[in-house]
Design a protein around this motif. Sequence first.
Motif, short mmCIF file in Angstrom:
data_model
loop_
_atom_site.label_atom_id
_atom_site.label_comp_id
_atom_site.label_asym_id
_atom_site.label_seq_id
_atom_site.Cartn_x
_atom_site.Cartn_y
_atom_site.Cartn_z
N GLN A 39 1.64 -4.02 -7.18
CA GLN A 39 1.75 -4.94 -6.38
C GLN A 39 1.68 -5.37 -5.39
OE1 GLN A 39 0.18 -6.37 -11.04
NE2 GLN A 39 -1.43 -6.79 -9.58
N ASP B 112 4.67 9.59 -3.67
CA ASP B 112 4.26 10.37 -4.99
C ASP B 112 5.84 10.43 -6.14
OD1 ASP B 112 6.63 12.69 -5.33
OD2 ASP B 112 5.93 12.71 -2.73
N ARG C 134 9.45 8.48 -6.30
CA ARG C 134 10.19 7.49 -7.17
C ARG C 134 11.50 7.44 -7.82
NH1 ARG C 134 6.04 3.56 -7.89
NH2 ARG C 134 4.47 4.59 -7.10
N GLY D 30 3.07 0.86 -3.35
CA GLY D 30 2.19 1.59 -4.64
C GLY D 30 2.59 0.56 -5.53
N ARG E 241 0.95 -1.03 -0.02
CA ARG E 241 0.34 0.20 0.52
C ARG E 241 0.88 1.34 -0.06
NH1 ARG E 241 -4.38 -1.46 2.46
NH2 ARG E 241 -2.80 -1.52 4.07
N HIS E 242 1.92 0.88 1.03
CA HIS E 242 3.09 2.07 0.96
C HIS E 242 3.00 2.52 -0.10
CE1 HIS E 242 6.67 4.82 2.21
NE2 HIS E 242 5.83 5.15 2.97
#
Lengths: 109, 109
Positions: A48, B2, B6, A46, A43-44
């Motif tokens: 899969q 964000d 990344r 982002g 989740r953190h």
Amino acid sequence: MDKNTRKLYELKAEVFRAVAHPLRLAVIDFLKDGEQCVCDIARHIGAQRSNVSRHLAVMLKAGVVEHRKDGLRMIYSLKAPCILNFLSCVTDLLRRRMEQNRAALKGLK
Amino acid sequence: MDKNTRKLYELKAEVFRAVAHPLRLAVIDFLKDGEQCVCDIARHIGAQRSNVSRHLAVMLKAGVVEHRKDGLRMIYSLKAPCILNFLSCVTDLLRRRMEQNRAALKGLK
DNA sequence: TAACTATGTGAGTATATGCTCACTAAGGCA
DNA sequence: TGCCTTAGTGAGCATATACTCACATAGTTA
């Protein structure tokens, strides 16, 4: 370079490779503040869950993280916190690189 | 996470990847004692010069090593010696892993 | 027991990486 | 000038890695 030395470098390189991925670095940064389950890591970051799971497996195999089961969840934590030192060393390196680029751009004017 | 964060992890991962190879680790270890030309690096490691040249280019791009020309030769040296710290951290990690394996094997008896 | 959640894995595909051979370019020296 | 050494690069191939989807498994809870 003899065969044993070569083998040792391969083992070391495996550990480096286990860290050398943007997603895995993000996981390490996240685990810096304490252990987390796969679902929260995914989740953190982002990404899969299946993908995160694979990346965790790579780091587990290399001995970079460790895990324990808690009911349904698998809790991961950092096993080699000294990686964080190298992370800040790399941050410095990037900063220096950026300043060099900036200086080079100034020279263009 | 964000977009900028990344991007930063990708830059850091690039530096890690530049080091995460047995041959490149061997080069770093060799450069620890001082600058060397490509021909001597290749000789010491026992790899083809064209291959060593490529690996050096990867580390150069990442800012891990730097180089200067001296007549026919290109002299390479370490630019980020803090990598050596992480190398010893990895060595410790491997040692611990080995001891764990040994302990596990004892349990098999 | 049945449905649900968290995790991990097999299979397939796309991309990246590493290696070698052949060649080019730059510099040194007879 | 002609030949040598050193370094780097293009092309082609083999292998490794990352990602996704679908599915299997283990534990939780109604």
